[in-house]
Design an enzyme around this catalytic site. Structure first.
Site, PDB file in Angstrom:
ATOM      1  N   PRO A  90       0.812  -1.207   0.000  1.00  0.00           N
ATOM      2  CA  PRO A  90       0.000   0.000   0.000  1.00  0.00           C
ATOM      3  C   PRO A  90       0.857   1.275   0.000  1.00  0.00           C
ATOM      4  O   PRO A  90       2.032   1.239   0.362  1.00  0.00           O
ATOM      5  CB  PRO A  90      -0.787  -0.126   1.316  1.00  0.00           C
ATOM      6  N   GLU A  91       0.250   2.386  -0.419  1.00  0.00           N
ATOM      7  CA  GLU A  91       0.928   3.672  -0.469  1.00  0.00           C
ATOM      8  C   GLU A  91       0.415   4.562   0.661  1.00  0.00           C
ATOM      9  O   GLU A  91      -0.288   4.088   1.561  1.00  0.00           O
ATOM     10  CB  GLU A  91       0.718   4.302  -1.851  1.00  0.00           C
ATOM     11  N   HIS A 119      -0.040 -18.027   6.340  1.00  0.00           N
ATOM     12  CA  HIS A 119       0.784 -16.839   6.107  1.00  0.00           C
ATOM     13  C   HIS A 119       0.669 -15.808   7.240  1.00  0.00           C
ATOM     14  O   HIS A 119       0.997 -14.635   7.040  1.00  0.00           O
ATOM     15  CB  HIS A 119       0.455 -16.170   4.770  1.00  0.00           C
ATOM     16  N   ARG A 165       3.360 -12.551   0.588  1.00  0.00           N
ATOM     17  CA  ARG A 165       4.634 -12.416  -0.134  1.00  0.00           C
ATOM     18  C   ARG A 165       5.847 -12.449   0.789  1.00  0.00           C
ATOM     19  O   ARG A 165       6.976 -12.588   0.328  1.00  0.00           O
ATOM     20  CB  ARG A 165       4.630 -11.112  -0.942  1.00  0.00           C
TER      21      ARG A 165
END
Length: 277
Positions: free
Chosen positions: A2-3, A93, A112
């Site tokens: 995210p930004e 995860h 990831r």
């Protein structure tokens, strides 16, 4: 992802969910997420018994503030936090779990596995990496037009690369750079030092407006982003150029193009954002 807008939204959500909670113990299932200290067991030990006082943001980083300690957390591409009951099944995860003494748990999940956590004594985080390398906040009062011009002027690199460089301005990632450049009519491959004062002013205003509007909308849910309550952002419905390859431009009706600038997929309109003025 995210930004800045997404991390700001997560910050606000986590403040509602975990402020005031007391850590009973911490489970680390993937030690490489913990970057400081270099021993994940020491990380877990140091956090025992501490209280979460609040969550702040610096660029794309979260600062989870405790009594005397700070966790600096970077979500990278897929990291997310969620509050659960201790009896809820632990999803795949899930790499770090903060167990609270009220029977709830803050869980960090990262498909990831690129996210990171650094633990500091309060105040030390600003003088050490990763925060020590960051530039100015674009939604802070200190981000003035004159400061923006100082950052951009004289740089011979492409304007998109300059805006993505977190050492200059923090938090403006790929989505919002494309949006701001489109709003200001500037081609992403223009050299930064070729922009006129009028273009710099337009770009400065576009950056602030785009980020502010996205924060208000809860960010953009591209791919897997959700806030700490599992809710999607809504600004993706307002994106005017990003992700719209071959669709008609909102301004002129011509096709939106996609290229690669600095290794990043880049959307632009060749009519509205000419290479040269």
């Amino acid at each position: 992802m995210p930004e800045l807008p997404e991390v700001e939204t997560i910050k606000r959500t986590l403040n509602q969910l975990i402020r005031g909670k007391h850590i009973d113990h911490v489970t680390v299932n993937l030690p490489r997420i913990i970057q400081r200290p270099d021993d994940s067991e020491a990380f877990a030990f140091l956090l025992q018994g501490h209280t979460i006082e609040g969550v702040e943001r610096r660029g794309k980083f979260l600062r989870i503030k405790l009594d005397g300690l700070v966790i600096v957390s970077h979500l990278r591409m897929e990291g997310r936090y969620g509050l659960y009951s201790s009896g809820d099944p632990v999803e795949k995860h899930t790499h770090v779990i903060f167990h609270f003494d009220d029977g709830t748990e803050l869980r960090y999940k990262d498909v990831r596995q690129f996210g990171t956590m650094h633990l500091f004594a309060s105040g030390e985080e600003f003088s050490n990496p990763p925060l020590s390398k960051l530039g100015i906040e674009p939604l802070d009062d200190t981000f003035t037009l004159n400061i923006f011009k100082e950052i951009i002027s004289g740089k011979k690199t492409k304007i998109k690369a300059v805006l993505l460089n977190q050492a200059y301005i923090v938090g403006i990632g790929n989505i919002y750079v494309d949006e701001a450049l489109f709003r200001s009519g500037i081609h992403p491959e223009r050299n930064a030092n070729t922009l006129s004062d009028a273009e710099l002013k337009s770009l400065y205003e576009a950056i602030i407006d785009t980020l502010s509007e996205s924060v208000k909308a809860g960010g953009s849910s591209i791919k897997s982003y959700v806030n700490g309550q599992g809710e999607m952002g809504m600004f993706q419905h307002s994106l005017r150029i990003y992700g719209r390859k071959d669709e008609p431009c909102d301004n002129c009706g011509g096709p939106v193009m996609k290229t690669v600038v600095g290794g990043r997929g880049t959307h632009y309109c060749p009519r509205c954002q000419p290479v040269k003025r």
